[in-house]
Design an enzyme around this catalytic site. Structure first.
Site, PDB file in Angstrom:
ATOM      1  N   ALA A   1      49.612 126.714  77.436  1.00  0.00           N
ATOM      2  CA  ALA A   1      49.093 127.632  76.406  1.00  0.00           C
ATOM      3  C   ALA A   1      47.715 128.097  76.849  1.00  0.00           C
ATOM      4  O   ALA A   1      46.710 127.953  76.138  1.00  0.00           O
ATOM      5  CB  ALA A   1      49.055 126.967  75.028  1.00  0.00           C
ATOM      6  N   LEU A   2      47.677 128.634  78.047  1.00  0.00           N
ATOM      7  CA  LEU A   2      46.411 128.869  78.740  1.00  0.00           C
ATOM      8  C   LEU A   2      45.588 129.993  78.112  1.00  0.00           C
ATOM      9  O   LEU A   2      46.130 130.973  77.615  1.00  0.00           O
ATOM     10  CB  LEU A   2      46.694 129.196  80.211  1.00  0.00           C
ATOM     11  CG  LEU A   2      47.461 128.102  80.960  1.00  0.00           C
ATOM     12  CD1 LEU A   2      47.692 128.511  82.416  1.00  0.00           C
ATOM     13  CD2 LEU A   2      46.755 126.763  80.895  1.00  0.00           C
TER      14      LEU A   2
ATOM     15  N   HIS B   1      40.709 127.681  80.244  1.00  0.00           N
ATOM     16  CA  HIS B   1      41.462 127.124  81.382  1.00  0.00           C
ATOM     17  C   HIS B   1      41.218 127.954  82.643  1.00  0.00           C
ATOM     18  O   HIS B   1      41.070 127.414  83.739  1.00  0.00           O
ATOM     19  CB  HIS B   1      42.966 127.131  81.084  1.00  0.00           C
ATOM     20  CG  HIS B   1      43.385 126.280  79.925  1.00  0.00           C
ATOM     21  ND1 HIS B   1      43.882 126.817  78.750  1.00  0.00           N
ATOM     22  CD2 HIS B   1      43.395 124.943  79.757  1.00  0.00           C
ATOM     23  CE1 HIS B   1      44.176 125.832  77.917  1.00  0.00           C
ATOM     24  NE2 HIS B   1      43.896 124.690  78.496  1.00  0.00           N
TER      25      HIS B   1
ATOM     26  N   MET C   1      47.526 121.339  79.662  1.00  0.00           N
ATOM     27  CA  MET C   1      48.751 121.195  78.877  1.00  0.00           C
ATOM     28  C   MET C   1      49.351 122.567  78.573  1.00  0.00           C
ATOM     29  O   MET C   1      50.198 122.691  77.687  1.00  0.00           O
ATOM     30  CB  MET C   1      48.477 120.422  77.586  1.00  0.00           C
ATOM     31  CG  MET C   1      47.953 119.007  77.873  1.00  0.00           C
ATOM     32  SD  MET C   1      48.213 117.851  76.524  1.00  0.00           S
ATOM     33  CE  MET C   1      47.284 118.635  75.238  1.00  0.00           C
TER      34      MET C   1
ATOM     35  N   GLU D   1      33.864 120.968  79.713  1.00  0.00           N
ATOM     36  CA  GLU D   1      32.924 120.274  78.817  1.00  0.00           C
ATOM     37  C   GLU D   1      33.374 120.367  77.364  1.00  0.00           C
ATOM     38  O   GLU D   1      32.884 119.643  76.509  1.00  0.00           O
ATOM     39  CB  GLU D   1      31.515 120.871  78.969  1.00  0.00           C
ATOM     40  CG  GLU D   1      30.865 120.529  80.296  1.00  0.00           C
ATOM     41  CD  GLU D   1      29.445 121.034  80.400  1.00  0.00           C
ATOM     42  OE1 GLU D   1      28.992 121.791  79.509  1.00  0.00           O
ATOM     43  OE2 GLU D   1      28.779 120.671  81.388  1.00  0.00           O
TER      44      GLU D   1
END
Ligand code: PAJ
Length: 281
Positions: free
Chosen positions: A33-34, A38, A31, A149
């Site tokens: 806003a890395l 990510h 989504m 995870e």
């Protein structure tokens, strides 16, 4: 500059020459806003596939009416830079109307796994996640897709959906990436004012203490009750702290099977989730 497409048509057109050349494709849904969590998924993909595609889509279907959809951070230019630096080959960044055109009605029901833990606090959330992940996988048809995870329940729900619906993709799970003080990286950490950000490090520390006590063979119920008290004592509102079977998320009454400790807390208006493995003995 990172090649970016915004429509299913252009996504498939960009993938076609790779497919025709026999190149494998890995897919990393996000989504935006890395952060480094990510980027660890991008790394994992690059290790096993020739090409890596990321998506950025803030999925309205997985946000509840009182949740942060409107204020969810959308730093697209910064994200593109990070993806390019990480060696991502293509970004798919559709608008909501591309994913949910007028008249869209079909949704995925992930069953009982979607109504416990996060699902009990966020009704409809996992149906929204499963629906968008199914759509993205069918749109991109990657060989592999990667999930963190950090969102353990989401990972199990996606695994189950891929199996139940015969979606032809291999899933890769990537361990949680943490800040130096142990807090799991999350786009939502940016909402924490400095004082609360400092305080938030107690959350993973308390989870870790519980994991250590389980390893010593201490009574599960007592450890969870004490953990709950510690979380409250540290100034959090605890939504849940539970030991579950790592494969099914059924309540774990003993540690004959690998377990997973899962927790969700609130600090002020910010909600944080985390989880840790608990080895079976
Ligand atoms: P988002 O929160 O952006 O996360 C995208 C992916 O990054 C998820 O697989 C998530 O588990 C992983 N991730 C986030 N923080 C991480 C960390 N600290 N360490 C390792 N992995 C991390 O999860 C979603 O988006 C959405 O629900 C999505 C799957 C994209 C569907 O809309």
């Amino acid at each position: 500059m990172l090649h970016t497409v915004n429509s299913v048509h252009d996504l498939r057109a960009a993938l076609l020459p790779w497919r025709e050349a026999g190149e494998t494709v890995g897919f990393v849904p996000t989504m935006g806003a890395l952060h480094k969590g990510h980027l660890a998924l991008i790394d994992a993909s690059r290790k096993v596939t020739k090409r890596t595609v990321a998506s950025i889509f803030v999925n309205p279907l997985q946000f509840g009416p009182s949740e942060d959809l409107a204020k969810y951070p959308r730093p697209l230019e910064e994200d593109k830079k990070l993806l390019a630096e990480a060696g991502c080959d293509l970004l798919y960044a559709p608008e909501p109307a591309e994913i949910y055109p007028e008249g869209f009605i079909t949704k995925i029901d992930p069953g009982p796994l979607a109504t416990i833990l996060e699902g009990a606090v966020r009704p409809g959330h996992f149906s929204g996640v499963a629906t968008v992940v199914a759509k993205l996988l069918l749109q991109a048809m990657p060989d592999c897709a990667f999930f963190g995870e950090k969102d353990y329940q989401q990972l199990l729900i996606v695994r189950r959906m891929v199996r139940d619906l015969n979606i032809p993709v291999h899933l890769g799970a990537v361990p949680t990436v943490r800040d130096t003080d142990g807090l799991a990286l999350s786009s939502r950490n940016a909402y924490l004012p400095p004082e609360q950000r400092k305080q938030a490090a107690s959350f993973p520390a308390i989870l870790k203490e519980c994991v250590n006590l389980f390893a010593e063979g201490r009574d599960i119920g007592k450890v969870l009750a004490e953990g709950h008290e510690r979380l409250t004592g540290a100034g959090f509102k605890c939504d849940y702290l539970e030991l579950r079977d790592a494969g099914t998320l059924a309540p774990a009454h003993d540690l004959t099977l690998p377990g997973r400790l899962l927790g969700a807390i609130r600090i002020g208006s910010v909600r944080l989730i985390d989880n840790m493995p608990v080895n079976g003995i």
